[in-house]
Design a protein around this motif. Structure first.
Motif, short mmCIF file in Angstrom:
data_model
loop_
_atom_site.label_atom_id
_atom_site.label_comp_id
_atom_site.label_asym_id
_atom_site.label_seq_id
_atom_site.Cartn_x
_atom_site.Cartn_y
_atom_site.Cartn_z
N GLU A 130 0.84 -1.20 0.00
CA GLU A 130 0.00 0.00 0.00
C GLU A 130 0.88 1.26 0.00
OE1 GLU A 130 -3.80 -0.19 2.21
OE2 GLU A 130 -2.74 1.16 3.56
N GLY A 131 0.63 2.17 -0.96
CA GLY A 131 1.64 3.20 -1.23
C GLY A 131 1.50 4.54 -0.55
N GLU A 132 0.35 4.84 0.06
CA GLU A 132 0.11 6.22 0.50
C GLU A 132 1.15 6.74 1.48
OE1 GLU A 132 -2.41 4.07 0.26
OE2 GLU A 132 -3.79 4.99 -1.15
N GLU A 133 1.34 6.03 2.59
CA GLU A 133 2.24 6.53 3.64
C GLU A 133 3.68 6.57 3.15
OE1 GLU A 133 1.10 7.83 6.34
OE2 GLU A 133 0.09 6.39 7.67
N ALA A 134 4.07 5.54 2.40
CA ALA A 134 5.46 5.46 1.92
C ALA A 134 5.75 6.60 0.95
CB ALA A 134 5.70 4.11 1.26
N LEU A 135 4.85 6.85 0.01
CA LEU A 135 5.10 7.90 -0.98
C LEU A 135 5.15 9.27 -0.30
CD1 LEU A 135 5.52 8.59 -3.95
CD2 LEU A 135 3.06 8.92 -4.14
N LEU A 136 4.25 9.48 0.63
CA LEU A 136 4.24 10.77 1.33
C LEU A 136 5.55 10.98 2.10
CD1 LEU A 136 2.69 13.31 2.10
CD2 LEU A 136 1.64 12.04 3.99
N ASP A 137 6.00 9.93 2.77
CA ASP A 137 7.25 10.02 3.53
C ASP A 137 8.42 10.35 2.60
OD1 ASP A 137 8.64 9.83 5.95
OD2 ASP A 137 9.23 7.76 5.54
N LEU A 138 8.43 9.67 1.47
CA LEU A 138 9.47 9.90 0.46
C LEU A 138 9.49 11.36 0.01
CD1 LEU A 138 11.48 8.10 -1.10
CD2 LEU A 138 9.65 7.62 -2.73
N MET A 139 8.29 11.89 -0.21
CA MET A 139 8.20 13.27 -0.71
C MET A 139 8.56 14.28 0.38
SD MET A 139 4.89 13.07 -3.23
CE MET A 139 5.14 14.69 -3.95
N VAL A 140 8.06 14.04 1.59
CA VAL A 140 8.33 14.97 2.69
C VAL A 140 9.84 15.04 2.94
CG1 VAL A 140 8.06 15.29 5.18
CG2 VAL A 140 6.06 14.74 3.77
N ARG A 141 10.51 13.87 2.87
CA ARG A 141 11.95 13.84 3.14
C ARG A 141 12.78 14.08 1.88
NH1 ARG A 141 12.60 11.24 8.28
NH2 ARG A 141 10.47 10.96 9.04
N GLU A 142 12.09 14.45 0.82
CA GLU A 142 12.76 14.74 -0.45
C GLU A 142 13.72 13.61 -0.86
OE1 GLU A 142 14.32 18.68 -0.17
OE2 GLU A 142 12.33 19.55 0.09
N GLY A 143 13.30 12.40 -0.54
CA GLY A 143 14.05 11.22 -0.98
C GLY A 143 15.23 10.85 -0.11
N ALA A 144 15.44 11.55 1.01
CA ALA A 144 16.62 11.29 1.83
C ALA A 144 16.30 10.33 2.97
CB ALA A 144 17.16 12.60 2.40
N ALA A 145 17.00 9.20 3.01
CA ALA A 145 16.85 8.24 4.11
C ALA A 145 17.48 8.85 5.37
CB ALA A 145 17.52 6.93 3.74
N PRO A 146 17.13 8.43 6.57
CA PRO A 146 16.22 7.33 6.87
C PRO A 146 14.75 7.72 6.73
CG PRO A 146 17.03 8.30 8.91
CD PRO A 146 17.70 9.03 7.79
N PHE A 147 13.94 6.73 6.40
CA PHE A 147 12.51 6.97 6.24
C PHE A 147 11.75 6.52 7.49
CE2 PHE A 147 14.24 6.42 1.95
CZ PHE A 147 13.89 7.65 1.42
N ALA A 148 10.67 7.22 7.75
CA ALA A 148 9.88 6.88 8.93
C ALA A 148 8.86 5.78 8.63
CB ALA A 148 9.16 8.14 9.43
#
Ligand code: SF4
Length: 478
Positions: A130-148
């Motif tokens: 399911e992509g919603e939370e992951a995609l949003l996290d990716l965008m908020v962090r502008e692609g920089a790990a670590p991801f929440a």
């Protein structure tokens, strides 16, 4: 704030050497992408949707926009057959905007995420499940790990890494309605399958996610075996919005299996009946989950057609592959009941499953021809990497791994004792026998007044359909 352009690739929905009829018969809006767009915008990000399946000629314009505007991300919704087309587009994106990051999501990515990342450097991120939370996290962090959030494959220090298991959204009602305004020409440019709707404009909606069953041929990589659904209040608001804003008059409810929870279906039907919205709907179910009371409620709420995943007329194959296999007599009984209650019924079948034989093909053919179906669909078993039967296929017959042709129209697996030619001939024969019966043809004549828009489309594309009929015509003695 990051911006993403979400792309539905054209993919390769064809049989080699034959005109692609899939786009003539059916162009559905990519509501998964519209839903993601609505979700990330609700949380302060920016999203656009480009549907190259509906508008293949828009590719040049899309690439020019990417070159000129350099969005932070371009996301691709990827099926197995569409994967290489998405990869080709990702290369085009990189050539024009090297700093734009590519994100792949969808069923194929959910099944093979890390393997794809290791093999194809054009993919910067793969979102599995399911992509919603992951995609949003990716965008908020502008692609920089670590991801929440879980569900993201990414690269770090030359290695493919995984942000962890996806935690599904706790409540589907948190989702905004899919943002249809992102689609050029919606709803006018989108068409449901011919004869599958009484009135236009018609579109699709999804009321639940997942399925509790585990049929061996079914890829459950995105939602697993969980089953969650929208509340009736949410659905009524959504459908009222579609009716009021876009004039939608019919909905195909594309749930994997809408009737798993009987109580919720009854409640939903009651709410929809009370709302008196000027629209009808179709849904999919398993035959054994239906009964008179449920069918009455569905009919009263505006249900037009129920699709049943029956799959085979061979009890042994059903037992082996269909989770909680139902007795073929029970299925026949439900088909007749649906029919008696004044609803249309569509049967969904496939041939070429592991274990298929000449006898099982004959049983399936006879079973289909013996059912009072209003519509039917037969596909060729397609080995999807995320299906549970996939691992054992090489022991069961001959497997051709060709993702581009994994669209249920091509023979990619030949069970022992059969040949691809034989499966293809049986496939055509069943279609031919089904459609040549006067009773079936008469039902299509009634569609003149029951689905006039379908007839208009049919007549408009008559040449293509006649060609298809010629292709399916077999030897005279069949
Ligand atoms: S085929 Fe249908 S019933 Fe079986 S697991 Fe898939 S969605 Fe569920």
């Amino acid at each position: 704030m990051s911006r993403i352009i979400l792309v539905q690739p054209l993919g390769m929905n064809w049989e080699p050497g034959r005109k692609d009829m899939s786009r003539v018969a059916n162009i559905m809006p990519p509501i998964g992408l519209c839903s993601l767009a609505g979700w990330v915008e609700k949380h302060g990000q920016k999203a656009d949707v480009c549907d190259l399946y509906a508008f293949p000629d828009s590719e040049g314009r899309l690439l020019e926009t990417i070159r000129a505007e350099r969005p932070e991300f371009v996301g691709f919704s990827v099926t197995t057959s569409g994967f290489f087309d998405a990869l080709r587009l990702a290369r085009e994106v990189k050539a024009r905007a090297p700093r734009t990051k590519t994100v792949f999501g969808g069923v194929h990515v959910s099944a093979l995420g890390d393997k794809l990342m290791r093999s194809y450097p054009e993919i910067d991120y793969a979102v599995a499940g399911e992509g919603e939370e992951a995609l949003l996290d990716l965008m908020v962090r502008e692609g920089a790990a670590p991801f929440a959030k879980g569900g993201i494959f990414y690269r770090q220090d030359g290695e493919v890494r995984w942000s962890g298991k996806v935690v599904p959204l706790p409540d589907l009602d948190l989702l905004p309605f899919p943002d249809y305004s992102k689609l050029e020409g919606f709803p006018r440019e989108y068409k449901l399958p011919l004869f599958s709707y009484p009135h236009a404009p018609a579109t699709i909606a999804v009321t639940s996610r997942g399925c509790v069953y585990s049929c061996t041929y079914c890829d459950r990589s995105v939602f697993g075996r969980s089953y969650r659904y929208h509340s009736s209040a949410y659905l009524i608001d959504w459908f009222r919005f579609l009716s009021g804003r876009f004039g939608i008059r019919h909905l195909n409810l594309y749930d994997d299996n809408m009737t798993i929870n009987r109580g919720r279906v009854l409640e939903f039907c009651q709410a929809l009946t009370a709302a008196r919205l000027p629209l009808t709907f179709n849904c999919a179910s398993r035959a054994e989950l239906l009964d008179r009371e449920l069918l009455q409620a569905l009919k009263k709420a505006g249900c037009w057609t129920i699709s049943l995943g029956i799959e085979s007329g061979d009890p042994g194959l059903l037992q082996r592959h269909r989770s909680h296999a139902a007795d073929l007599d029970v299925i026949r009984d439900r088909v007749e009941l649906i029919h008696r209650m004044g609803l249309r019924v569509k049967g969904l079948f496939m041939i070429g499953l592991p274990g298929e034989t000449e006898d099982s093909i004959r049983r399936t053919r006879d079973y289909i021809l013996g059912l009072p179906l209003d519509d039917f669909n037969l596909t060729k078993f397609t080995p999807f990497p995320g299906a549970s039967c996939y691992g054992g296929l090489r022991d069961e017959g001959e497997l051709t791994e060709c993702w581009e042709l994994s669209n249920c129209l091509n023979v990619l697996f030949v069970p022992k004792g059969l040949s691809a030619e034989r499966l293809d001939a049986a496939f055509k024969e069943i279609y031919r026998l089904y459609y040549k019966r006067p009773r079936v043809l008469a039902r299509y004549v009634t569609m003149l007044w029951r689905s006039p828009d379908s007839w208009k489309r049919f007549v408009k594309n008559l040449g293509s359909f006649l060609q298809l009929r010629r292709d399916y015509r077999g030897p005279k003695n069949d």
